[in-house]
Design a protein around this motif. Structure first.
Motif, PDB file in Angstrom:
ATOM      1  N   ASP A 126     -16.139   3.279 -27.666  1.00 28.10           N
ATOM      2  CA  ASP A 126     -16.195   3.660 -27.959  1.00 28.10           C
ATOM      3  C   ASP A 126     -16.090   4.840 -29.613  1.00 28.10           C
ATOM      4  N   ASP A 128     -15.082   4.718 -32.315  1.00 25.81           N
ATOM      5  CA  ASP A 128     -13.623   5.654 -33.219  1.00 25.81           C
ATOM      6  C   ASP A 128     -12.974   4.993 -34.129  1.00 25.81           C
ATOM      7  N   CYS A 172     -11.667   8.955 -28.030  1.00 21.26           N
ATOM      8  CA  CYS A 172     -12.433   9.871 -29.081  1.00 21.26           C
ATOM      9  C   CYS A 172     -13.284   9.949 -27.917  1.00 21.26           C
ATOM     10  N   ASP A 174     -16.683  11.138 -28.865  1.00 21.68           N
ATOM     11  CA  ASP A 174     -18.406  10.368 -29.526  1.00 21.68           C
ATOM     12  C   ASP A 174     -18.904  10.043 -28.160  1.00 21.68           C
ATOM     13  N   GLU A 192     -11.893  15.645 -29.948  1.00 23.90           N
ATOM     14  CA  GLU A 192     -11.313  16.534 -31.030  1.00 23.90           C
ATOM     15  C   GLU A 192     -11.472  18.152 -30.761  1.00 23.90           C
ATOM     16  N   ASN A 303     -11.903   8.815 -38.749  1.00 24.29           N
ATOM     17  CA  ASN A 303     -12.786   9.294 -38.255  1.00 24.29           C
ATOM     18  C   ASN A 303     -13.820  10.548 -37.948  1.00 24.29           C
TER      19      ASN A 303
END
Ligand SMILES: Nc1ncnc2c1ncn2[C@@H]1O[C@H](COP(=O)(O)OP(=O)(O)O)[C@@H](O)[C@H]1O
Ligand SMILES: O=P(O)(O)OC[C@H]1O[C@](O)(COP(=O)(O)O)[C@@H](O)[C@@H]1O
Ligand SMILES: [Mg+2]
Length: 317
Positions: A126, A128, A172, A174, A192, A303
């Motif tokens: 993740d 995260d 998350c 990413d 996000e 993060n």
């Protein structure tokens, strides 16, 4: 020193190279190393196995974790953790290396607060966790996702469809943003940077009117029901839309070279820390250098290591 190592939470490609590094660096530094089977569950049941150099040979390329993993809810209870510590003390174990994600770090922090020395390694696809640029497993999962989206693009374009691809990451974005950027996804939706559904549908109409044959939407799991969203797009945009949930395929597979090297560096660094009497910390990589921060710092810091990637995705979309 007797060092125990465990893997916990969702497995991640690169956990095996991390175990190997802890075992080999540990033995090479004069320590004894024990594997704990199945994460915190093995601590509570006292399931320890002495490791040798040979017990970690030929595992670098293996996905998953050879010592097993688990999610054990009861580990948030003091008496359960006390049983784990008693078992380790009875086996003469002096310190623990816990490889996992944020939940694993919460367990490790709790053990640290009870006086048991723990060092954490970030093992989760993740990405995260704060205080590290990357977690072990992220790059392999990213490659798997990119390969899958490229394939979905082929069929999507042939049929003039819009495709929604749901990827992991828990909360998350990413993986989604990195995969979306790598595949030139028309839309990237993350926790996000959520996007308004109506705006997406309007932009898809324009896209269609320009004669574009397909569109890819990459979205992080837990943002919305992707099948319902696909139906809305089909009804309103002019594109027939299908949703693909990539699922567990993202967690499996042989770790890529980057994850193997990262895991090796982190495992060896964890042993160095313990040899120096440092514990209660988690290992990270920042600007290509090994770093360590207390569990408290990692768990309380936002993060934001991929901030520039989110900005780049917006700039060159
Ligand atoms: N607050 C907590 N206190 C003690 N142990 C915890 C806590 N949160 C999680 N854990 C332990 O860590 C394990 C792994 O956490 P999980 O969130 O499932 O995966 P990950 O570590 O990959 O994020 C949990 O199953 C549980 O045993
Ligand atoms: O294996 P499970 O319990 O279905 O969990 C799925 C979750 O595990 C992950 O694959 C990895 O998460 P963790 O590293 O926090 O365990 C997430 O991306 C996903 O949301
Ligand atoms: Mg997690």
């Amino acid at each position: 020193m007797k060092i125990a190592v465990l893997t916990s939470g969702g497995d991640a490609p690169g956990m095996n190279p991390a175990i190997r590094a802890v075992v080999r660096a540990g033995i090479n530094s004069g320590h004894e190393v024990y594997a704990v089977m199945d994460g915190y569950a093995g601590l509570v049941s006292g399931s320890f196995e002495k490791m040798s150099r040979k017990s970690v040979s030929e595992i670098l390329a293996k996905g998953g974790t050879i010592i097993g993993t688990a999610r054990l809810k009861e580990f948030n209870k003091l008496e359960v953790r006390q049983r784990a510590i008693n078992n380790m003390k009875e086996a003469g174990i002096d310190a623990l290396v816990a490889i996992g994600g944020d939940g694993t770090y919460r367990g490790a922090k709790a053990l640290t607060e009870m006086g048991f020395p723990v060092v954490g390694l970030p093992g989760t696809i993740d990405n995260d966790l704060a205080c590290t640029d990357y977690t072990i497993g992220f790059h392999t999962a990213l490659e798997t996702i990119v390969d899958a989206i490229d394939k979905i693009r082929d069929t999507s374009s042939s049929h003039q469809r819009c495709s929604i691809v749901e990827v992991m990451g828990r909360y998350c974005g990413d993986l989604a943003v990195s995969a979306g950027l790598s595949c030139g996804a028309e839309f990237i939706i993350t926790p996000e940077h959520p996007m308004n559904k109506d705006e997406i549908i309007e932009r898809l109409k324009v896209h269609k009117s320009e004669g574009r044959r397909n569109a890819i939407i990459v979205i992080t799991e837990n943002v919305c029901n992707v099948h319902e969203f696909a139906e809305e797009i089909t009804q309103q945009s002019g594109f027939a839309c299908r949703a693909t949930v990539l699922g567990y395929v993202q967690r499996g597979g042989s770790p890529c070279a980057e994850d193997r090297i990262l895991a090796g560096r982190m495992g060896a660094y964890a042993v160095d820390l313990l040899s120096q009497g440092i514990s209660g910390v988690a290992v990270g990589i920042q600007n290509s250098k090994m770093v360590h921060y207390t569990f408290d710092e990692v768990l309380s810091t936002p993060n934001e290591s991929m901030q520039d990637i989110y900005e780049l995705a917006a700039k060159i979309r």
